[in-house]
Design an enzyme around this catalytic site. Structure first.
Site, PDB file in Angstrom:
ATOM      1  N   LYS A 146       0.892  -1.175   0.000  1.00  0.00           N
ATOM      2  CA  LYS A 146       0.000   0.000   0.000  1.00  0.00           C
ATOM      3  C   LYS A 146       0.921   1.214   0.000  1.00  0.00           C
ATOM      4  O   LYS A 146       1.528   1.532   1.032  1.00  0.00           O
ATOM      5  CB  LYS A 146      -0.874   0.011   1.252  1.00  0.00           C
ATOM      6  CG  LYS A 146      -1.840  -1.162   1.329  1.00  0.00           C
ATOM      7  CD  LYS A 146      -2.502  -1.186   2.697  1.00  0.00           C
ATOM      8  CE  LYS A 146      -3.235  -2.499   2.900  1.00  0.00           C
ATOM      9  NZ  LYS A 146      -3.720  -2.665   4.281  1.00  0.00           N
TER      10      LYS A 146
ATOM     11  N   GLY B  75      -6.160   4.816 -12.595  1.00  0.00           N
ATOM     12  CA  GLY B  75      -7.459   5.490 -12.587  1.00  0.00           C
ATOM     13  C   GLY B  75      -7.350   6.947 -12.189  1.00  0.00           C
ATOM     14  O   GLY B  75      -8.341   7.682 -12.232  1.00  0.00           O
TER      15      GLY B  75
ATOM     16  N   SER C  83     -10.377   6.991 -17.518  1.00  0.00           N
ATOM     17  CA  SER C  83     -10.914   8.091 -16.702  1.00  0.00           C
ATOM     18  C   SER C  83     -12.027   7.572 -15.807  1.00  0.00           C
ATOM     19  O   SER C  83     -12.356   8.199 -14.792  1.00  0.00           O
ATOM     20  CB  SER C  83     -11.452   9.206 -17.605  1.00  0.00           C
ATOM     21  OG  SER C  83     -12.508   8.721 -18.418  1.00  0.00           O
ATOM     22  N   ASN C  84     -12.592   6.421 -16.177  1.00  0.00           N
ATOM     23  CA  ASN C  84     -13.665   5.845 -15.358  1.00  0.00           C
ATOM     24  C   ASN C  84     -13.698   4.349 -15.621  1.00  0.00           C
ATOM     25  O   ASN C  84     -13.837   3.924 -16.762  1.00  0.00           O
ATOM     26  CB  ASN C  84     -14.999   6.492 -15.730  1.00  0.00           C
ATOM     27  CG  ASN C  84     -16.036   6.277 -14.645  1.00  0.00           C
ATOM     28  OD1 ASN C  84     -16.268   5.139 -14.261  1.00  0.00           O
ATOM     29  ND2 ASN C  84     -16.630   7.345 -14.151  1.00  0.00           N
ATOM     30  N   PHE C  85     -13.544   3.548 -14.563  1.00  0.00           N
ATOM     31  CA  PHE C  85     -13.459   2.090 -14.724  1.00  0.00           C
ATOM     32  C   PHE C  85     -14.809   1.396 -14.587  1.00  0.00           C
ATOM     33  O   PHE C  85     -14.877   0.183 -14.722  1.00  0.00           O
ATOM     34  CB  PHE C  85     -12.469   1.510 -13.699  1.00  0.00           C
ATOM     35  CG  PHE C  85     -11.040   1.603 -14.159  1.00  0.00           C
ATOM     36  CD1 PHE C  85     -10.497   0.623 -14.978  1.00  0.00           C
ATOM     37  CD2 PHE C  85     -10.245   2.683 -13.807  1.00  0.00           C
ATOM     38  CE1 PHE C  85      -9.193   0.711 -15.434  1.00  0.00           C
ATOM     39  CE2 PHE C  85      -8.934   2.784 -14.248  1.00  0.00           C
ATOM     40  CZ  PHE C  85      -8.404   1.789 -15.067  1.00  0.00           C
TER      41      PHE C  85
ATOM     42  N   HIS D  70     -19.218  16.256  -8.492  1.00  0.00           N
ATOM     43  CA  HIS D  70     -18.414  15.372  -7.634  1.00  0.00           C
ATOM     44  C   HIS D  70     -18.329  15.946  -6.224  1.00  0.00           C
ATOM     45  O   HIS D  70     -18.624  17.115  -6.001  1.00  0.00           O
ATOM     46  CB  HIS D  70     -16.993  15.208  -8.198  1.00  0.00           C
ATOM     47  CG  HIS D  70     -16.926  14.296  -9.383  1.00  0.00           C
ATOM     48  ND1 HIS D  70     -17.178  14.732 -10.661  1.00  0.00           N
ATOM     49  CD2 HIS D  70     -16.657  12.964  -9.489  1.00  0.00           C
ATOM     50  CE1 HIS D  70     -17.066  13.716 -11.503  1.00  0.00           C
ATOM     51  NE2 HIS D  70     -16.753  12.633 -10.819  1.00  0.00           N
TER      52      HIS D  70
ATOM     53  N   LYS E 186     -12.512  16.570  -4.515  1.00  0.00           N
ATOM     54  CA  LYS E 186     -11.924  16.315  -5.844  1.00  0.00           C
ATOM     55  C   LYS E 186     -10.955  17.435  -6.236  1.00  0.00           C
ATOM     56  O   LYS E 186     -11.294  18.613  -6.143  1.00  0.00           O
ATOM     57  CB  LYS E 186     -13.027  16.153  -6.896  1.00  0.00           C
ATOM     58  CG  LYS E 186     -12.488  15.756  -8.247  1.00  0.00           C
ATOM     59  CD  LYS E 186     -13.523  15.081  -9.117  1.00  0.00           C
ATOM     60  CE  LYS E 186     -12.976  14.714 -10.481  1.00  0.00           C
ATOM     61  NZ  LYS E 186     -11.882  13.736 -10.424  1.00  0.00           N
TER      62      LYS E 186
ATOM     63  N   THR F 178     -13.761  11.871 -16.597  1.00  0.00           N
ATOM     64  CA  THR F 178     -14.899  11.284 -17.322  1.00  0.00           C
ATOM     65  C   THR F 178     -15.528  12.318 -18.256  1.00  0.00           C
ATOM     66  O   THR F 178     -15.857  12.006 -19.411  1.00  0.00           O
ATOM     67  CB  THR F 178     -15.951  10.767 -16.321  1.00  0.00           C
ATOM     68  OG1 THR F 178     -15.295   9.877 -15.411  1.00  0.00           O
ATOM     69  CG2 THR F 178     -17.098  10.059 -17.011  1.00  0.00           C
TER      70      THR F 178
HETATM   71  N1  LIG Z   1     -10.889   6.224 -13.069  1.00  0.00           N
HETATM   72  C1  LIG Z   1     -11.837   6.040 -12.156  1.00  0.00           C
HETATM   73  O1  LIG Z   1     -12.730   5.159 -12.314  1.00  0.00           O
HETATM   74  C2  LIG Z   1     -11.824   6.849 -10.904  1.00  0.00           C
HETATM   75  C3  LIG Z   1     -10.821   7.754 -10.723  1.00  0.00           C
HETATM   76  N2  LIG Z   1     -10.700   8.433  -9.543  1.00  0.00           N
HETATM   77  C4  LIG Z   1      -9.508   9.246  -9.412  1.00  0.00           C
HETATM   78  O2  LIG Z   1      -8.590   8.540  -8.583  1.00  0.00           O
HETATM   79  C5  LIG Z   1      -7.788   9.456  -7.840  1.00  0.00           C
HETATM   80  C6  LIG Z   1      -7.873   9.124  -6.348  1.00  0.00           C
HETATM   81  O3  LIG Z   1      -9.190   9.274  -5.908  1.00  0.00           O
HETATM   82  P1  LIG Z   1      -9.563   9.099  -4.357  1.00  0.00           P
HETATM   83  O4  LIG Z   1      -9.153   7.758  -3.873  1.00  0.00           O
HETATM   84  O5  LIG Z   1     -10.985   9.496  -4.264  1.00  0.00           O
HETATM   85  O6  LIG Z   1      -8.646  10.216  -3.697  1.00  0.00           O
HETATM   86  P2  LIG Z   1      -8.106  10.279  -2.185  1.00  0.00           P
HETATM   87  O7  LIG Z   1      -7.629  11.661  -1.982  1.00  0.00           O
HETATM   88  O8  LIG Z   1      -9.106   9.702  -1.258  1.00  0.00           O
HETATM   89  O9  LIG Z   1      -6.844   9.282  -2.221  1.00  0.00           O
HETATM   90  C7  LIG Z   1      -5.654   9.579  -2.888  1.00  0.00           C
HETATM   91  C8  LIG Z   1      -4.495   9.020  -2.065  1.00  0.00           C
HETATM   92  O10 LIG Z   1      -3.288   9.137  -2.805  1.00  0.00           O
HETATM   93  C9  LIG Z   1      -2.272   9.452  -1.866  1.00  0.00           C
HETATM   94  N3  LIG Z   1      -1.066   9.952  -2.500  1.00  0.00           N
HETATM   95  C10 LIG Z   1      -0.640  11.244  -2.639  1.00  0.00           C
HETATM   96  N4  LIG Z   1       0.564  11.260  -3.234  1.00  0.00           N
HETATM   97  C11 LIG Z   1       0.900   9.972  -3.487  1.00  0.00           C
HETATM   98  C12 LIG Z   1       2.010   9.342  -4.092  1.00  0.00           C
HETATM   99  N5  LIG Z   1       3.071  10.056  -4.557  1.00  0.00           N
HETATM  100  N6  LIG Z   1       2.006   7.986  -4.240  1.00  0.00           N
HETATM  101  C13 LIG Z   1       0.982   7.261  -3.772  1.00  0.00           C
HETATM  102  N7  LIG Z   1      -0.098   7.805  -3.162  1.00  0.00           N
HETATM  103  C14 LIG Z   1      -0.136   9.143  -3.031  1.00  0.00           C
HETATM  104  C15 LIG Z   1      -2.945  10.438  -0.909  1.00  0.00           C
HETATM  105  O11 LIG Z   1      -2.200  10.569   0.292  1.00  0.00           O
HETATM  106  C16 LIG Z   1      -4.305   9.755  -0.719  1.00  0.00           C
HETATM  107  O12 LIG Z   1      -4.278   8.815   0.333  1.00  0.00           O
HETATM  108  C17 LIG Z   1      -8.294  10.840  -8.230  1.00  0.00           C
HETATM  109  O13 LIG Z   1      -7.479  11.344  -9.268  1.00  0.00           O
HETATM  110  C18 LIG Z   1      -9.696  10.588  -8.766  1.00  0.00           C
HETATM  111  O14 LIG Z   1     -10.105  11.544  -9.687  1.00  0.00           O
HETATM  112  C19 LIG Z   1     -11.590   8.270  -8.542  1.00  0.00           C
HETATM  113  C20 LIG Z   1     -12.641   7.406  -8.671  1.00  0.00           C
HETATM  114  C21 LIG Z   1     -12.848   6.629  -9.886  1.00  0.00           C
HETATM  115  O1  LIG Z   2     -12.535  11.967  -8.235  1.00  0.00           O
HETATM  116  C1  LIG Z   2     -13.484  11.167  -8.292  1.00  0.00           C
HETATM  117  O2  LIG Z   2     -14.129  10.828  -7.298  1.00  0.00           O
HETATM  118  C2  LIG Z   2     -13.816  10.584  -9.603  1.00  0.00           C
HETATM  119  N1  LIG Z   2     -12.986  10.791 -10.581  1.00  0.00           N
HETATM  120  C3  LIG Z   2     -13.089  10.273 -11.900  1.00  0.00           C
HETATM  121  C4  LIG Z   2     -13.189  11.403 -12.894  1.00  0.00           C
HETATM  122  O3  LIG Z   2     -12.477  12.414 -12.746  1.00  0.00           O
HETATM  123  O4  LIG Z   2     -13.936  11.284 -13.863  1.00  0.00           O
HETATM  124  C5  LIG Z   2     -14.130   9.203 -12.040  1.00  0.00           C
HETATM  125  C6  LIG Z   2     -15.335   9.354 -11.170  1.00  0.00           C
HETATM  126  O5  LIG Z   2     -16.222  10.264 -11.760  1.00  0.00           O
HETATM  127  C7  LIG Z   2     -15.006   9.719  -9.746  1.00  0.00           C
END
Ligand SMILES: NC(=O)C1=CN([C@@H]2O[C@H](COP(=O)(O)OP(=O)(O)OC[C@H]3O[C@@H](n4cnc5c(N)ncnc54)[C@H](O)[C@@H]3O)[C@@H](O)[C@H]2O)C=CC1
Ligand SMILES: O=C(O)C1=N[C@H](C(=O)O)C[C@H](O)C1
Length: 233
Positions: free
Chosen positions: A29, A71, A97-99, A131, A135, A142
């Site tokens: 982790k 992601g 951008s969205n899984f 969102h 964020k 997305t």
């Molecule tokens: N593609 C998708 O389906 C989705 C994408 N996202 C994206 O995923 C990302 C994370 O979202 P959340 O978990 O909601 O954010 P969050 O803020 O809850 O978690 C992000 C984590 O990354 C950590 N972090 C910061 N720098 C780091 C580094 N150098 N290496 C490893 N970890 C580091 C932070 O300390 C934090 O614990 C965002 O960019 C969000 O937009 C979120 C949901 C779905």
């Molecule tokens: O930050 C989020 O929470 C999310 N980020 C992704 C995005 O930027 O599209 C996917 C989802 O909408 C949630």
């Protein structure tokens, strides 16, 4: 499968639960306080970290021959570079951008609708994404993918946050507490409107899609998308 989580926040924790339920092991982790990473027993890395961190994480994994599922949004200025590094290392990489399955179906629906609307100049397109307030990036990844889908099928040439010119797609980004992600694409004319909406009820769909992508990529080389994973047209 041995998974390393890069980013142990809201998504990292949700992915952990789903991966364990599917009989995978979380062997690392990695978060802000991590000082050393042992790459030797990692089968695949899943990165849901921060816009400023994703590219370095991807690069590090590629250089250690670890397939990457990413992601994290908001880092795409470095996407072509990540693809290049993947190729140089004969690696395996998926960014989405969205899984979630639902949003990937929504992407298909968006393209189909845009294709129909392409010649109907009386309709103007616009987009809204909502969102949670933590964020970091706007518009959402997305929303950008949806806009790119419309641009491919119509005469729109770009997207803009808030104010847009006639040939640009205006995107409104709203931040409301506890909202996992809602995306609306609207076409409006003088006489009527058409809207398509995807609403995430929680983060499970995103996390499940990322784990399914990690299962799928094992043993493969190349740069792929969720279209490949889900076998969509
Ligand atoms: N593609 C998708 O389906 C989705 C994408 N996202 C994206 O995923 C990302 C994370 O979202 P959340 O978990 O909601 O954010 P969050 O803020 O809850 O978690 C992000 C984590 O990354 C950590 N972090 C910061 N720098 C780091 C580094 N150098 N290496 C490893 N970890 C580091 C932070 O300390 C934090 O614990 C965002 O960019 C969000 O937009 C979120 C949901 C779905
Ligand atoms: O930050 C989020 O929470 C999310 N980020 C992704 C995005 O930027 O599209 C996917 C989802 O909408 C949630």
């Amino acid at each position: 499968m041995n998974i390393a989580l890069f980013g142990y926040g809201k998504m990292g924790k949700m992915i952990e639960q789903i991966a364990l339920n599917r009989n995978h092991k979380i062997v690392a982790k990695i978060d802000l306080d991590t000082t050393e990473i042992n790459f030797s027993d990692i089968d695949v890395a899943i990165d849901f970290s921060m816009p400023s961190a994703a590219f370095d994480n991807i690069k590090q994994c590629m250089e250690n021959n670890i397939p990457v599922i990413c992601g994290t949004t908001g880092w795409l200025k470095d996407y072509d570079n990540a693809v290049q590094i993947c190729k140089e290392n004969n690696g395996a990489f998926i960014y989405a951008s969205n899984f979630s399955l639902g949003v990937n179906l929504f992407f298909e629906l968006n393209s189909y609708l845009a294709k129909m609307m392409g010649n109907l100049k009386q309709y103007q397109v616009s987009m809204e994404e909502i969102h949670h307030t933590q964020k970091l990036d706007a518009p959402s990844g997305t929303a950008i993918t949806l806009a790119e889908g419309i641009i491919k099928e119509t005469d729109y040439s770009d997207w803009k946050l808030d104010t847009a010119k006639a040939n640009e797609i205006p995107i409104t980004a709203k931040r409301i507490a506890d909202t996992p992600g809602t995306h609306t694409v609207s076409y409006n004319s003088e006489v009527d409107g058409i809207e398509i909406i995807h609403t995430a009820h929680n983060r499970e769909g995103f996390a499940l899609g990322a784990v399914v992508a990690a299962e799928w990529i094992l043993g493969k080389n190349g740069v792929f998308s969720m279209k490949d994973v889900l076998n969509l047209s």
